[in-house]
Design an enzyme around this catalytic site. Structure first.
Site, PDB file in Angstrom:
ATOM      1  N   ASP A  33       0.861  -1.194   0.000  1.00 54.10           N
ATOM      2  CA  ASP A  33       0.000   0.000   0.000  1.00 54.10           C
ATOM      3  C   ASP A  33       0.894   1.239   0.000  1.00 54.10           C
ATOM      4  OD1 ASP A  33      -3.232   0.432   1.104  1.00 54.10           O
ATOM      5  OD2 ASP A  33      -1.881   2.153   0.992  1.00 54.10           O
ATOM      6  N   ASP A  59       4.185   2.043  -4.048  1.00 50.99           N
ATOM      7  CA  ASP A  59       3.198   2.517  -5.020  1.00 50.99           C
ATOM      8  C   ASP A  59       3.054   1.429  -6.088  1.00 50.99           C
ATOM      9  OD1 ASP A  59       1.892   3.828  -7.125  1.00 50.99           O
ATOM     10  OD2 ASP A  59       2.904   5.731  -6.721  1.00 50.99           O
ATOM     11  N   ALA A  83      -6.451   1.674  -5.283  1.00 47.71           N
ATOM     12  CA  ALA A  83      -7.086   2.578  -6.242  1.00 47.71           C
ATOM     13  C   ALA A  83      -7.349   3.913  -5.567  1.00 47.71           C
ATOM     14  CB  ALA A  83      -8.417   1.992  -6.728  1.00 47.71           C
ATOM     15  N   THR A 100      -3.054   5.772 -11.077  1.00 44.57           N
ATOM     16  CA  THR A 100      -3.102   4.618 -10.157  1.00 44.57           C
ATOM     17  C   THR A 100      -4.009   3.510 -10.695  1.00 44.57           C
ATOM     18  OG1 THR A 100      -2.568   5.841  -8.156  1.00 44.57           O
ATOM     19  CG2 THR A 100      -3.924   3.869  -7.876  1.00 44.57           C
ATOM     20  N   THR A 125     -15.888  -2.303  -9.855  1.00 45.21           N
ATOM     21  CA  THR A 125     -17.082  -1.687  -9.279  1.00 45.21           C
ATOM     22  C   THR A 125     -18.254  -1.738 -10.246  1.00 45.21           C
ATOM     23  OG1 THR A 125     -17.981   0.493  -8.695  1.00 45.21           O
ATOM     24  CG2 THR A 125     -16.035   0.501 -10.055  1.00 45.21           C
ATOM     25  N   ASP A 126     -19.463  -1.717  -9.688  1.00 45.28           N
ATOM     26  CA  ASP A 126     -20.656  -1.657 -10.544  1.00 45.28           C
ATOM     27  C   ASP A 126     -20.745  -0.322 -11.286  1.00 45.28           C
ATOM     28  OD1 ASP A 126     -21.321  -0.021  -8.393  1.00 45.28           O
ATOM     29  OD2 ASP A 126     -23.228  -1.005  -7.944  1.00 45.28           O
ATOM     30  N   GLU A 127     -19.957   0.673 -10.829  1.00 38.36           N
ATOM     31  CA  GLU A 127     -20.047   1.997 -11.463  1.00 38.36           C
ATOM     32  C   GLU A 127     -19.565   1.982 -12.913  1.00 38.36           C
ATOM     33  OE1 GLU A 127     -18.993   5.347  -8.995  1.00 38.36           O
ATOM     34  OE2 GLU A 127     -19.315   4.173  -7.179  1.00 38.36           O
ATOM     35  N   TYR A 153     -13.660   8.670 -12.083  1.00 37.50           N
ATOM     36  CA  TYR A 153     -13.375   7.462 -11.290  1.00 37.50           C
ATOM     37  C   TYR A 153     -13.847   6.204 -12.016  1.00 37.50           C
ATOM     38  CZ  TYR A 153     -14.402   3.727  -7.950  1.00 37.50           C
ATOM     39  OH  TYR A 153     -14.512   2.502  -7.346  1.00 37.50           O
ATOM     40  N   LYS A 157     -11.754   2.970 -13.674  1.00 36.61           N
ATOM     41  CA  LYS A 157     -11.961   1.564 -13.294  1.00 36.61           C
ATOM     42  C   LYS A 157     -12.339   0.734 -14.528  1.00 36.61           C
ATOM     43  CE  LYS A 157     -11.879   0.006  -9.660  1.00 36.61           C
ATOM     44  NZ  LYS A 157     -10.747  -0.568  -8.890  1.00 36.61           N
ATOM     45  N   ASN A 183     -20.115  -0.682  -0.770  1.00 36.63           N
ATOM     46  CA  ASN A 183     -19.842  -1.379   0.487  1.00 36.63           C
ATOM     47  C   ASN A 183     -20.020  -0.431   1.671  1.00 36.63           C
ATOM     48  OD1 ASN A 183     -17.236  -3.857  -0.049  1.00 36.63           O
ATOM     49  ND2 ASN A 183     -18.809  -3.198  -1.458  1.00 36.63           N
ATOM     50  N   VAL A 209     -26.641  16.351   2.086  1.00 38.16           N
ATOM     51  CA  VAL A 209     -27.219  15.430   1.099  1.00 38.16           C
ATOM     52  C   VAL A 209     -27.193  16.119  -0.264  1.00 38.16           C
ATOM     53  CG1 VAL A 209     -29.364  14.308   0.379  1.00 38.16           C
ATOM     54  CG2 VAL A 209     -28.648  14.239   2.783  1.00 38.16           C
ATOM     55  N   GLY A 278     -22.786  15.162 -12.854  1.00 37.61           N
ATOM     56  CA  GLY A 278     -22.904  13.855 -13.524  1.00 37.61           C
ATOM     57  C   GLY A 278     -23.408  12.748 -12.619  1.00 37.61           C
TER      58      GLY A 278
HETATM   59  P1  NAD Z   1      -9.993   3.125  -0.189  1.00 32.73           P
HETATM   60  O1  NAD Z   1      -9.853   4.455  -0.843  1.00 32.73           O
HETATM   61  O2  NAD Z   1     -10.555   3.039   1.190  1.00 32.73           O
HETATM   62  O3  NAD Z   1      -8.573   2.381  -0.158  1.00 32.73           O
HETATM   63  C1  NAD Z   1      -7.687   2.412  -1.227  1.00 32.73           C
HETATM   64  C2  NAD Z   1      -6.316   1.963  -0.731  1.00 32.73           C
HETATM   65  O4  NAD Z   1      -5.421   1.934  -1.846  1.00 32.73           O
HETATM   66  C3  NAD Z   1      -5.703   2.910   0.301  1.00 32.73           C
HETATM   67  O5  NAD Z   1      -5.140   2.162   1.358  1.00 32.73           O
HETATM   68  C4  NAD Z   1      -4.609   3.630  -0.475  1.00 32.73           C
HETATM   69  O6  NAD Z   1      -3.499   4.034   0.324  1.00 32.73           O
HETATM   70  C5  NAD Z   1      -4.213   2.568  -1.481  1.00 32.73           C
HETATM   71  N1  NAD Z   1      -3.597   3.135  -2.695  1.00 32.73           N
HETATM   72  C6  NAD Z   1      -4.057   4.170  -3.436  1.00 32.73           C
HETATM   73  N2  NAD Z   1      -3.219   4.415  -4.445  1.00 32.73           N
HETATM   74  C7  NAD Z   1      -2.227   3.489  -4.363  1.00 32.73           C
HETATM   75  C8  NAD Z   1      -1.069   3.215  -5.137  1.00 32.73           C
HETATM   76  N3  NAD Z   1      -0.781   3.953  -6.213  1.00 32.73           N
HETATM   77  N4  NAD Z   1      -0.275   2.193  -4.773  1.00 32.73           N
HETATM   78  C9  NAD Z   1      -0.556   1.441  -3.675  1.00 32.73           C
HETATM   79  N5  NAD Z   1      -1.626   1.677  -2.898  1.00 32.73           N
HETATM   80  C10 NAD Z   1      -2.460   2.686  -3.235  1.00 32.73           C
HETATM   81  O7  NAD Z   1     -10.849   2.266  -1.212  1.00 32.73           O
HETATM   82  P2  NAD Z   1     -11.897   1.090  -0.935  1.00 32.73           P
HETATM   83  O8  NAD Z   1     -13.251   1.678  -0.732  1.00 32.73           O
HETATM   84  O9  NAD Z   1     -11.346   0.168   0.069  1.00 32.73           O
HETATM   85  O10 NAD Z   1     -11.909   0.382  -2.364  1.00 32.73           O
HETATM   86  C11 NAD Z   1     -10.989  -0.657  -2.666  1.00 32.73           C
HETATM   87  C12 NAD Z   1     -11.222  -1.139  -4.074  1.00 32.73           C
HETATM   88  O11 NAD Z   1     -12.565  -1.600  -4.207  1.00 32.73           O
HETATM   89  C13 NAD Z   1     -11.049  -0.051  -5.137  1.00 32.73           C
HETATM   90  O12 NAD Z   1     -10.405  -0.622  -6.245  1.00 32.73           O
HETATM   91  C14 NAD Z   1     -12.474   0.361  -5.483  1.00 32.73           C
HETATM   92  O13 NAD Z   1     -12.554   0.817  -6.811  1.00 32.73           O
HETATM   93  C15 NAD Z   1     -13.207  -0.953  -5.288  1.00 32.73           C
HETATM   94  N6  NAD Z   1     -14.618  -0.847  -4.908  1.00 32.73           N
HETATM   95  C16 NAD Z   1     -15.013  -0.091  -3.855  1.00 32.73           C
HETATM   96  C17 NAD Z   1     -16.349  -0.062  -3.481  1.00 32.73           C
HETATM   97  C18 NAD Z   1     -16.814   0.733  -2.281  1.00 32.73           C
HETATM   98  O14 NAD Z   1     -18.018   0.808  -2.030  1.00 32.73           O
HETATM   99  N7  NAD Z   1     -15.931   1.317  -1.486  1.00 32.73           N
HETATM  100  C19 NAD Z   1     -17.294  -0.794  -4.199  1.00 32.73           C
HETATM  101  C20 NAD Z   1     -16.857  -1.567  -5.301  1.00 32.73           C
HETATM  102  C21 NAD Z   1     -15.520  -1.593  -5.621  1.00 32.73           C
HETATM  103  P1  TYD Z   2     -20.324   7.716  -2.031  1.00 32.35           P
HETATM  104  O1  TYD Z   2     -20.266   7.137  -0.653  1.00 32.35           O
HETATM  105  O2  TYD Z   2     -19.347   8.778  -2.407  1.00 32.35           O
HETATM  106  O3  TYD Z   2     -20.271   6.476  -3.049  1.00 32.35           O
HETATM  107  P2  TYD Z   2     -20.519   6.444  -4.665  1.00 32.35           P
HETATM  108  O4  TYD Z   2     -20.551   7.828  -5.185  1.00 32.35           O
HETATM  109  O5  TYD Z   2     -19.323   5.689  -5.130  1.00 32.35           O
HETATM  110  O6  TYD Z   2     -21.802   5.700  -4.841  1.00 32.35           O
HETATM  111  O7  TYD Z   2     -21.780   8.327  -2.248  1.00 32.35           O
HETATM  112  C1  TYD Z   2     -22.941   7.518  -2.119  1.00 32.35           C
HETATM  113  C2  TYD Z   2     -24.125   8.376  -2.482  1.00 32.35           C
HETATM  114  O8  TYD Z   2     -24.271   9.418  -1.506  1.00 32.35           O
HETATM  115  C3  TYD Z   2     -23.977   9.090  -3.817  1.00 32.35           C
HETATM  116  O9  TYD Z   2     -25.248   9.116  -4.464  1.00 32.35           O
HETATM  117  C4  TYD Z   2     -23.557  10.506  -3.443  1.00 32.35           C
HETATM  118  C5  TYD Z   2     -24.230  10.721  -2.094  1.00 32.35           C
HETATM  119  N1  TYD Z   2     -23.507  11.608  -1.150  1.00 32.35           N
HETATM  120  C6  TYD Z   2     -24.198  12.677  -0.542  1.00 32.35           C
HETATM  121  O10 TYD Z   2     -25.387  12.903  -0.786  1.00 32.35           O
HETATM  122  N2  TYD Z   2     -23.507  13.468   0.334  1.00 32.35           N
HETATM  123  C7  TYD Z   2     -22.187  13.265   0.626  1.00 32.35           C
HETATM  124  O11 TYD Z   2     -21.600  14.053   1.423  1.00 32.35           O
HETATM  125  C8  TYD Z   2     -21.506  12.154   0.008  1.00 32.35           C
HETATM  126  C9  TYD Z   2     -20.069  11.882   0.302  1.00 32.35           C
HETATM  127  C10 TYD Z   2     -22.218  11.348  -0.859  1.00 32.35           C
END
Ligand code: NAD
Ligand code: TYD
Length: 345
Positions: A33, A59, A83, A100, A125-127, A153, A157, A183, A209, A278
């Site tokens: 990390d 990195d 990421a 990254t 991600t589903d995005e 973003y 991905k 998640n 919101v 967007g």
């Molecule tokens: P996060 O931002 O909490 O963690 C990302 C981690 O990656 C951090 O520890 C950061 O230090 C590390 N990192 C960033 N750039 C780096 C680099 N260049 N080299 C090495 N380490 C690096 O993210 P998360 O929410 O835990 O998401 C993890 C993965 O899951 C991502 O790939 C994200 O796209 C995917 N994902 C997340 C969600 C969600 O709801 N959070 C849902 C679906 C998929």
């Molecule tokens: P987020 O947790 O950033 O996840 P993602 O955009 O990847 O789905 O946001 C979840 C939803 O919440 C999204 O529709 C944006 C909204 N949101 C707010 O309304 N206020 C906030 O301060 C944040 C961070 C997100």
């Protein structure tokens, strides 16, 4: 077996490290990390002394460091969580997302080709599917849904996903991809919706919101996602994409109201602010494939998961207070200070 987990100091990566150490005690877990703003070594404190665990700060874009690590550890499986993960930050500054999320993925896969692995798994991600309309609740993302991204973003991905599939077809790299919905759970960085609302509500601060809050996300407890990845890397078919989600669609406004209710805070804290550019309307996963092929089903119901999550933030104030005392302050001021409140009514 040695499993290299990238991004293991972040939210899902750290939960995956804990999951693997608990469920596969004979494996070695090597975590790499960069420790960006989102990575936190204190998250991994409980496993730092575990002989089955090693942490390396690097990195994933640093080819020399990654090759050295592969030479030392000879990983069998690589799971790439590393990421830039926050949509709002990607709107402000897309460059680091491309570096990254796409080039880092390339470096990892090149190392996999050079040193040989049995599986490279890309956490996606589903995005990447874009969004669904609110008035078509019958529509869901399947693995066949076309890639149609909205934000820098999700585009980064999607670019990485395409590259992963290209490395499979062109070089025969044994890859899998999981595309999961939103998640929630412990160690979620407080820039994201659920932890941000919990922490602001606890401090009686406004709950920002975006727009009307009618956007829908499909929430999955983080441990269920970790179990899905564990299954895919061991039993999933090479070259395949697996959607992961638990049919738990909720509107943002309803999540924020629920958090207010659970913390005994007034809904008057809710402040509607300018919408995200967007902004995707609805995400909804069809998890039929992972269910039919691998028997995966979510185990944690949202009512239980959100309670566990709130309890975790109440019991682990040190973890998030340290985070919000640092660079987070200027981030928050920049992102929310300039966001105009919307007129009430
Ligand atoms: P996060 O931002 O909490 O963690 C990302 C981690 O990656 C951090 O520890 C950061 O230090 C590390 N990192 C960033 N750039 C780096 C680099 N260049 N080299 C090495 N380490 C690096 O993210 P998360 O929410 O835990 O998401 C993890 C993965 O899951 C991502 O790939 C994200 O796209 C995917 N994902 C997340 C969600 C969600 O709801 N959070 C849902 C679906 C998929
Ligand atoms: P987020 O947790 O950033 O996840 P993602 O955009 O990847 O789905 O946001 C979840 C939803 O919440 C999204 O529709 C944006 C909204 N949101 C707010 O309304 N206020 C906030 O301060 C944040 C961070 C997100």
């Amino acid at each position: 077996m040695t499993i290299l987990v990238t991004g293991g100091a972040g939210f899902i990566g750290s939960n995956f490290v804990f999951h693997m150490l608990e469920h596969h005690p004979s494996d070695k877990i090597v975590c790499v990390d960069k420790l960006t703003y989102a990575g936190n070594l204190s998250t991994l404190r409980s496993v730092m002394e575990n002989p089955a665990f090693r942490f390396v700060r690097a990195d994933i874009c640093d080819r020399t460091a990654i090759c050295r690590l592969f030479e030392e550890e000879k990983p069998d499986i690589v799971v790439n969580f590393a990421a830039e993960s926050h949509v709002d930050r990607s709107i402000e500054d897309p460059g680091i997302f491309l570096t990254t999320n796409i080039l880092g993925t390339q470096v990892l896969m090149d190392a996999c080709r050079k040193y040989g692995i049995t599986r490279y798994h890309q956490v996606s991600t589903d995005e990447v599917y874009g969004d669904l309309p609110l008035d078509r609740p019958d529509l869901f993302f399947t693995e066949e849904t076309p890639i149609h991204t909205s934000s820098p973003y999700s585009s980064s991905k999607a670019g990485a996903d395409l590259l992963v599939l290209a490395y499979h077809r062109t070089y025969g790299l044994p890859v899998t991809i999981s595309r999961c919905s939103n998640n929630y759970g412990p160690y979620h960085f407080p820039e994201k919706l659920i932890p941000l609302m919990i922490i602001n509500a606890l401090a009686d601060k406004p709950l920002p919101v975006y727009g009307e809050g009618l956007n829908v996300r499909d929430w999955l407890y983080v441990e269920d996602h970790c179990r899905a990845i564990d299954l895919i890397i061991h039993e999933g078919r090479v070259g395949e994409v697996y959607n992961v989600g638990g049919h738990n669609e909720m509107r943002n406004i309803d999540i924020v109201k629920l958090i207010c209710e659970k913390l005994g805070k007034p809904e008057s804290l809710i402040t509607h602010v300018a919408d995200r550019k967007g902004h995707d309307m609805r995400y909804a996963i069809d998890p039929t494939k992972i269910h039919n092929e691998l028997g995966w089903l979510p185990e944690t119901k949202f009512a239980d998961g959100i309670q566990k999550t709130i309890d975790w933030y109440l019991a682990n104030r040190d973890w998030w207070e340290e985070i919000i005392s640092g660079e987070y302050q200027s981030y928050y001021e920049k992102m929310y200070g300039e966001r105009d409140p919307l007129p009430v009514g």
